[in-house]
Design a protein around this motif. Structure first.
Motif, PDB file in Angstrom:
ATOM      1  N   THR A   1       0.838  -1.188   0.000  1.00 39.42           N
ATOM      2  CA  THR A   1       0.000   0.000   0.000  1.00 39.42           C
ATOM      3  C   THR A   1       0.880   1.246   0.000  1.00 39.42           C
ATOM      4  OG1 THR A   1      -1.780  -1.180   1.116  1.00 39.42           O
ATOM      5  CG2 THR A   1      -1.776   1.209   1.346  1.00 39.42           C
TER       6      THR A   1
ATOM      7  N   VAL B   1      -4.041   0.601  -2.509  1.00 39.28           N
ATOM      8  CA  VAL B   1      -4.221  -0.401  -1.460  1.00 39.28           C
ATOM      9  C   VAL B   1      -3.883  -1.791  -1.992  1.00 39.28           C
ATOM     10  CG1 VAL B   1      -5.857  -1.479   0.127  1.00 39.28           C
ATOM     11  CG2 VAL B   1      -6.008   0.985  -0.341  1.00 39.28           C
TER      12      VAL B   1
ATOM     13  N   THR C   1      -3.023  -5.164   0.341  1.00 39.61           N
ATOM     14  CA  THR C   1      -2.745  -5.667   1.685  1.00 39.61           C
ATOM     15  C   THR C   1      -1.964  -6.984   1.640  1.00 39.61           C
ATOM     16  OG1 THR C   1      -4.750  -7.005   1.883  1.00 39.61           O
ATOM     17  CG2 THR C   1      -4.931  -4.649   2.434  1.00 39.61           C
TER      18      THR C   1
END
Length: 296
Positions: free
Chosen positions: A132, A143, A145
């Protein structure tokens, strides 16, 4: 120093560059033609996004990717196809004290949904953006993760596609090595050091060398800088033993006030590489270097 260099051309990207350059490729046919132009100029690999033909904004529509890839593969021009799998990670946080009022620039989907076009088209390479990032000033965040990345890496491996691990900062590199340690990547891993994007790793010698020094043993890597640092980072990557990337995704100008084309940027990079005593690899040589099988 690397004497045998894979040259990647990133032909259009998804950034807000339409209108800032007289000929940003927008339609699938324009993007494919730009990729073919780059290949004829000597590119080993073409890295491709698609755009909405009506708005010019970045898209993840599999139909657009299908049209793009079909045109490249039917052209008779040999080049390694590298498709982005980074679209679908955009989050525009709401302004001021309303961060949950996400803006119209938000396009946030899961890691596997980002791979739908890769599932269908099976390019030789696709990207995996390894973390990110605050993406420029304002309220935009990209984004990606850890669990999204684990799921994406596993699926890319099952598809038999080579992931290009896009690293925008040192923490991304750290996590990419974790993916390797967890057995989610096949050796040798392929890294792309993406430098100069605010607010990731800066495009300078110290940063590139620090990242190179942190790569796992046996890794294959390339690096690039954006804007005016594009060609300096070509030279720097070759000197440090890596491969290179140029193209309109990262830089719009050939010289001050002179708009670039993808072919001209590839030619400039190859001139620089050859004057350094190295040579660019053909697509067939690039496949051998990366352990790829030709597709299409």
């Amino acid at each position: 120093m690397n004497n045998e260099v894979i040259v990647t051309c990133a032909v259009t990207g998804a950034g807000d560059t339409v209108g800032k350059h007289p000929a940003i490729p927008v339609t699938p046919r324009q993007i494919a033609d730009a990729a073919i132009e780059a290949a004829k100029a000597g590119a080993t690999v073409v890295h491709c996004h698609v755009r909405d033909p009506h708005t010019g904004k970045g898209s993840r529509d599999p139909a657009l990717y299908r049209a793009l890839v079909d045109h490249i593969r039917s052209s008779g021009v040999d080049v390694i196809i590298n498709l982005t799998a980074g679209m679908g990670g955009d989050l525009q946080v709401g302004a001021g004290e309303s961060p949950l009022a996400f803006g119209e620039g938000t396009d946030l989907v899961g890691g596997l949904t980002r791979l739908l076009h890769v599932e269908e088209l099976r390019p030789e390479i696709c990207t995996l953006d390894c973390g990110t990032l605050n993406f420029g000033d304002g309220d935009f965040i990209y984004v990606s993760t850890p669990n999204q990345l684990r799921a994406g890496a596993q699926r890319i491996r099952e598809l038999g596609v080579k992931p290009e691990l896009e690293v925008f900062d040192t923490g991304h590199l750290w996590f990419a090595k974790q993916l390797l340690a967890e057995g989610l990547l096949d050796a040798p891993p392929l890294f792309q050091l993406c430098l100069g994007i605010p607010w990731g790793a800066p495009a300078d010698t110290t940063t590139m060398k620090a990242m190179v020094d942190s790569l796992p043993p046996g890794a294959i890597w390339a690096g690039f800088g954006i804007g005016r640092m594009q060609m300096p980072m070509v030279a720097q990557a070759v000197l440090l033993g890596g491969h290179v990337r140029v193209g309109l995704e990262d830089n719009l100008w050939l010289d001050r006030g002179v708009p670039a084309s993808n072919g001209a940027l590839v030619e400039r990079a190859i001139e620089l590489i050859t004057r350094m005593g190295a040579r660019p690899l053909t697509p067939a040589e690039g496949r051998a270097k990366l352990g790829l099988a030709k597709r299409g």
